[in-house]
Design a protein around this motif. Structure first.
Motif, mmCIF file in Angstrom:
data_model
loop_
_atom_site.group_PDB
_atom_site.id
_atom_site.type_symbol
_atom_site.label_atom_id
_atom_site.label_comp_id
_atom_site.label_asym_id
_atom_site.label_seq_id
_atom_site.Cartn_x
_atom_site.Cartn_y
_atom_site.Cartn_z
ATOM 1 N N ILE A 12 0.862 -1.174 0.000
ATOM 2 C CA ILE A 12 0.000 0.000 0.000
ATOM 3 C C ILE A 12 0.901 1.226 0.000
ATOM 4 O O ILE A 12 1.840 1.321 0.791
ATOM 5 N N GLU A 13 0.633 2.170 -0.904
ATOM 6 C CA GLU A 13 1.407 3.402 -0.931
ATOM 7 C C GLU A 13 0.792 4.396 0.032
ATOM 8 O O GLU A 13 -0.403 4.642 0.021
ATOM 9 N N LEU A 14 1.617 4.960 0.905
ATOM 10 C CA LEU A 14 1.166 5.949 1.870
ATOM 11 C C LEU A 14 1.601 7.335 1.400
ATOM 12 O O LEU A 14 2.681 7.497 0.841
ATOM 13 N N VAL A 15 0.761 8.310 1.636
ATOM 14 C CA VAL A 15 1.053 9.674 1.225
ATOM 15 C C VAL A 15 1.661 10.424 2.406
ATOM 16 O O VAL A 15 1.144 10.381 3.511
ATOM 17 N N SER A 16 2.752 11.104 2.167
ATOM 18 C CA SER A 16 3.363 11.951 3.189
ATOM 19 C C SER A 16 3.003 13.403 2.887
ATOM 20 O O SER A 16 3.216 13.891 1.779
ATOM 21 N N LEU A 17 2.441 14.078 3.885
ATOM 22 C CA LEU A 17 2.049 15.467 3.692
ATOM 23 C C LEU A 17 3.255 16.380 3.877
ATOM 24 O O LEU A 17 4.125 16.124 4.708
ATOM 25 N N THR A 18 3.264 17.447 3.108
ATOM 26 C CA THR A 18 4.292 18.466 3.311
ATOM 27 C C THR A 18 3.924 19.268 4.554
ATOM 28 O O THR A 18 2.798 19.175 5.067
ATOM 29 N N ASP A 19 4.865 20.055 5.045
ATOM 30 C CA ASP A 19 4.586 20.880 6.227
ATOM 31 C C ASP A 19 3.435 21.849 5.964
ATOM 32 O O ASP A 19 2.585 22.070 6.827
ATOM 33 N N LYS A 20 3.404 22.407 4.774
ATOM 34 C CA LYS A 20 2.338 23.347 4.418
ATOM 35 C C LYS A 20 0.976 22.644 4.409
ATOM 36 O O LYS A 20 -0.015 23.182 4.902
ATOM 37 N N GLN A 21 0.928 21.430 3.858
ATOM 38 C CA GLN A 21 -0.327 20.679 3.820
ATOM 39 C C GLN A 21 -0.775 20.277 5.227
ATOM 40 O O GLN A 21 -1.963 20.336 5.543
ATOM 41 N N ALA A 22 0.166 19.869 6.061
ATOM 42 C CA ALA A 22 -0.174 19.478 7.429
ATOM 43 C C ALA A 22 -0.700 20.672 8.218
ATOM 44 O O ALA A 22 -1.680 20.556 8.969
ATOM 45 N N LYS A 23 -0.071 21.834 8.041
ATOM 46 C CA LYS A 23 -0.518 23.044 8.721
ATOM 47 C C LYS A 23 -1.908 23.442 8.240
ATOM 48 O O LYS A 23 -2.766 23.824 9.036
ATOM 49 N N SER A 24 -2.136 23.326 6.935
ATOM 50 C CA SER A 24 -3.441 23.656 6.375
ATOM 51 C C SER A 24 -4.518 22.707 6.905
ATOM 52 O O SER A 24 -5.623 23.137 7.247
ATOM 53 N N ARG A 25 -4.189 21.429 6.985
ATOM 54 C CA ARG A 25 -5.146 20.444 7.492
ATOM 55 C C ARG A 25 -5.481 20.724 8.947
ATOM 56 O O ARG A 25 -6.643 20.659 9.355
ATOM 57 N N LYS A 26 -4.470 21.062 9.746
ATOM 58 C CA LYS A 26 -4.701 21.360 11.154
ATOM 59 C C LYS A 26 -5.588 22.581 11.311
ATOM 60 O O LYS A 26 -6.523 22.585 12.115
ATOM 61 N N ALA A 27 -5.326 23.624 10.529
ATOM 62 C CA ALA A 27 -6.142 24.841 10.583
ATOM 63 C C ALA A 27 -7.583 24.544 10.173
ATOM 64 O O ALA A 27 -8.531 25.053 10.794
ATOM 65 N N ARG A 28 -7.756 23.733 9.149
ATOM 66 C CA ARG A 28 -9.104 23.367 8.701
ATOM 67 C C ARG A 28 -9.838 22.563 9.775
ATOM 68 O O ARG A 28 -11.019 22.795 10.032
ATOM 69 N N ASN A 29 -9.131 21.631 10.428
ATOM 70 C CA ASN A 29 -9.751 20.836 11.488
ATOM 71 C C ASN A 29 -10.170 21.707 12.666
ATOM 72 O O ASN A 29 -11.245 21.500 13.249
ATOM 73 N N ILE A 30 -9.338 22.686 13.010
ATOM 74 C CA ILE A 30 -9.684 23.597 14.101
ATOM 75 C C ILE A 30 -10.900 24.429 13.728
ATOM 76 O O ILE A 30 -11.810 24.628 14.540
ATOM 77 N N ALA A 31 -10.954 24.905 12.486
ATOM 78 C CA ALA A 31 -12.103 25.701 12.027
ATOM 79 C C ALA A 31 -13.386 24.872 12.062
ATOM 80 O O ALA A 31 -14.436 25.354 12.500
ATOM 81 N N ILE A 32 -13.308 23.627 11.644
ATOM 82 C CA ILE A 32 -14.491 22.747 11.673
ATOM 83 C C ILE A 32 -14.925 22.509 13.108
ATOM 84 O O ILE A 32 -16.125 22.533 13.419
#
Length: 64
Positions: A12-32
């Protein structure tokens, strides 16, 4: 991309997020989460405003 093996042995290929993507995901999760808390809060306040006095009277706390 990183790889991992499934229990049946398939790769199974796993995707590694870049720092920018991880920060964006965290901000989106906090907003939700904040929107969800606000939504629950609005329903709580609406319920208390609408049923508050009636609930207190039905519980034996007569207000006169």
């Amino acid at each position: 991309m990183a790889e991992a093996r499934h229990k049946e042995g398939e790769i199974i290929e796993l995707v590694s997020l870049t720092d920018k993507q991880a920060k964006s995901r965290k901000a989106r999760n906090i907003a939700i989460a904040l929107c969800l808390v606000a939504f629950v809060g609005v329903f709580y306040v609406a319920t208390v405003v609408k049923f508050g006095p009636a609930i207190m009277q039905n519980r034996g706390f007569n207000q006169q």
